[in-house]
Design an enzyme around this catalytic site. Structure first.
Site, PDB file in Angstrom:
ATOM      1  N   GLY A 232       3.857  -2.086  10.673  1.00 18.11           N
ATOM      2  CA  GLY A 232       3.231  -1.248   9.658  1.00 18.11           C
ATOM      3  C   GLY A 232       2.528  -2.083   8.611  1.00 18.11           C
ATOM      4  N   SER A 233       2.438  -1.565   7.411  1.00 17.16           N
ATOM      5  CA  SER A 233       1.662  -2.212   6.351  1.00 17.16           C
ATOM      6  C   SER A 233       2.383  -3.437   5.793  1.00 17.16           C
ATOM      7  CB  SER A 233       1.403  -1.225   5.213  1.00 17.16           C
ATOM      8  OG  SER A 233       2.593  -0.976   4.477  1.00 17.16           O
ATOM      9  N   LYS A 235       2.609  -4.196   2.687  1.00 11.31           N
ATOM     10  CA  LYS A 235       3.338  -3.807   1.480  1.00 11.31           C
ATOM     11  C   LYS A 235       4.762  -3.387   1.827  1.00 11.31           C
ATOM     12  CE  LYS A 235       3.339  -0.482  -2.342  1.00 11.31           C
ATOM     13  NZ  LYS A 235       2.634   0.678  -2.970  1.00 11.31           N
ATOM     14  N   VAL A 236       4.907  -2.514   2.812  1.00 12.49           N
ATOM     15  CA  VAL A 236       6.241  -2.074   3.234  1.00 12.49           C
ATOM     16  C   VAL A 236       6.984  -3.230   3.907  1.00 12.49           C
ATOM     17  CG1 VAL A 236       7.521  -0.467   4.709  1.00 12.49           C
ATOM     18  CG2 VAL A 236       5.495   0.325   3.474  1.00 12.49           C
ATOM     19  N   GLY A 237       6.274  -3.999   4.713  1.00 14.76           N
ATOM     20  CA  GLY A 237       6.903  -5.130   5.392  1.00 14.76           C
ATOM     21  C   GLY A 237       7.479  -6.142   4.427  1.00 14.76           C
ATOM     22  N   GLU A 254       5.558  -7.029  12.231  1.00 16.69           N
ATOM     23  CA  GLU A 254       4.170  -7.049  12.699  1.00 16.69           C
ATOM     24  C   GLU A 254       3.388  -6.199  11.719  1.00 16.69           C
ATOM     25  OE1 GLU A 254       0.813  -6.426  13.579  1.00 16.69           O
ATOM     26  OE2 GLU A 254       1.544  -4.841  14.900  1.00 16.69           O
ATOM     27  N   CYS A 288      -4.295  -2.578  13.864  1.00 14.91           N
ATOM     28  CA  CYS A 288      -4.070  -3.759  13.029  1.00 14.91           C
ATOM     29  C   CYS A 288      -4.933  -4.941  13.444  1.00 14.91           C
ATOM     30  CB  CYS A 288      -2.599  -4.139  13.050  1.00 14.91           C
ATOM     31  SG  CYS A 288      -1.947  -4.458  14.710  1.00 14.91           S
TER      32      CYS A 288
END
Length: 486
Positions: A232-233, A235-237, A254, A288
């Protein structure tokens, strides 16, 4: 079609289909026509705990199962996917607005990764290592980590859920899967149904349909999972990595990308145009690895731009069920609005609009921009939509500088008549993956997949999957009596 979704609109915990106990519902919509596909009462922190505890109980026996027995299970899942491929394809088209071409591409890769999972079950090999101590035998065992938490995205929900889920299960782990709330069925409970029908024991795969607004960090903070796999993004990662690090828990991330496709002065222009258009606009640019930036040597910019723009104008936008459609809807209105805002920002900063696609609800037509100022934030962030930025450069050194001037480092491509020139160029780029004379979007079962910088931590596929979802244990055996100093 709607019955396919409503039948799977439940939580799946310890082999049971049950309603969540949350106070609100996730509404699953078709992003193209707004049809309500399903309503799902969300899982709470209690269901998170139930799922992880069930996984831990089930894993004890599964981890000791003969790997040949595990392999048979994945062969059964693969056969079910092949038998139900048409139905699954239609579900992908309906739930995320993917075009028919994209859905078939996703199905092809999912089957490849299931084939690899069947083989992966047999690859947990141990080793004997020499010792400097007489009579001592060192054994190195590769063991499952136990329970893996998987959080998957909306853009390739079936593939990017089944890839880590199948790999983790094949290696003897149990899994709890939380799909994206925009694709809860094709990224979640559909996979549970396939494994259930193949005979997977209850508790080994659990699926939670929920939202962080309800559960907060409970999914990643829970003490049972030893590894969290997230796509995912960034920011969340970054947040997931922080939480996992505080608990000394492994994370495999990833994340986003800002990939560049580079056209050198000796490239086959027609071929490079085809590769660039595909790399930017497949799945509406919601990939991505998509080529956010298309870099072109100034000596061939005029020819490339003319042909690129002409090809983009031929891309049909519309109903993803139509085989002729190339650009379907983006996933939701927030994404559609963000794409329009990005274009407006570029224009305000002085960019030249070569193609300005219109927008109708979630349908966003392709756009092409050039002359984006070098200081623009658009050149440094991921644009998850059908917008291409054409960037001229003056020679290879300039191209390397521009490509690397990004916080991301996932994928990329270079086009040239000289293969070794392309390889030399690729080695200078700070990415986890780079392709010579091809597109930027690739994923293969045996090749390590992952990025550098803000594009993630760790790798999946092939041998790297073993590192992600297993642990090494040293057991020594002393065949003679040791001598101790006291």
């Amino acid at each position: 079609m709607s019955s396919c979704f409503t039948d799977l609109a439940q939580q799946y915990i310890e082999g049971e289909w049950r309603q969540g106990t949350g106070s609100w519902d996730i509404i699953d919509f078709n992003p193209y026509d707004g049809e309500k596909l399903a309503s799902i009462t969300i899982a709470t922190v209690d269901e998170v705990d139930d799922a992880y505890r069930a996984a831990a109980r089930a894993q004890r026996d599964w981890g000791g199962t003969n790997p040949y027995t595990r392999r048979v299970l994945f062969e059964k899942v693969l056969r079910l996917v092949e038998e139900r491929e048409d139905e699954i394809t239609e579900m992908i088209i309906a739930e995320l607005g993917g075009t028919r071409m994209k859905a078939r591409f996703e199905m092809h890769l999912a089957k490849e990764f299931l084939r690899e999972a069947a083989q992966l079950a047999l690859r947990c090999e141990g080793r004997f290592l020499p010792s400097p101590i007489d009579g001592k035998e060192n054994r190195l065992y590769r063991l499952p980590v136990g329970v893996v938490g998987v959080i998957s995205p909306f853009n390739f929900p079936f593939l990017l859920s089944i890839k880590p889920v199948a790999a983790a299960l094949a290696l003897g782990n149990a899994v709890v899967l939380k799909p994206h709330q925009d694709t809860p069925i094709t990224g979640g409970t559909l996979i549970a149904k396939l494994f259930e029908d193949a005979g997977l024991a209850p508790g080994l795969l659990n699926v939670l349909l929920t939202d962080i607004a309800e559960i907060g960090d409970a999914f990643i903070e829970h003490p049972v999972p030893k590894v969290i796999s997230f796509t995912g993004s960034d920011k969340v990662g970054r947040h997931i990595a922080t939480v996992c690090a505080a608990q000394l828990k492994r994370s495999v991330l990833e994340l986003g990308g800002n990939s560049a496709l580079v056209v050198l002065d000796d490239a086959d222009i027609d071929y490079a145009v085809d590769a660039a258009v595909f790399s930017r606009y497949v799945d509406q640019g919601q990939v991505c690895m998509a080529a956010n930036r298309v870099l072109v040597d100034r000596s061939v910019t005029e020819e490339f731009t003319k042909k690129f723009v002409a090809k983009v104008r031929t891309l049909k936008t519309g109903d993803p069920r139509d085989p002729q459609t190339v650009i379907g809807p983006v996933i939701n209105s927030l994404q559609a609005n963000a794409i329009s805002a990005a274009i407006d920002q570029a224009v305000a900063e002085g960019a030249t609009v070569l193609v300005r696609g219109g927008a109708n609800d979630n349908l966003v037509e392709p756009s092409v921009l050039t002359d984006v100022p070098s200081g623009s934030s658009l050149l440094h962030k991921e644009i998850f939509g059908p917008v291409a930025l054409l960037v001229p450069f003056d020679g290879e050194e300039d191209a390397v500088r521009i490509v690397n001037d990004s916080p991301y480092g996932l994928s990329g491509a270079v086009h040239t008549a000289d293969i070794e020139r392309g390889v030399a160029f690729a080695k200078r780029i700070d990415t986890g993956m780079f392709h010579v004379n091809d597109g930027t979007i690739h994923d293969e079962p045996l090749v390590p997949f992952g990025g550098e910088k803000n594009s993630g931590i760790g790798r999946l596929n092939g041998e790297t999957t073993l590192d992600a979802f297993t642990t090494l244990k040293w057991i020594s055996v002393q065949h003679r009596r040791s001598e101790f100093p006291f």
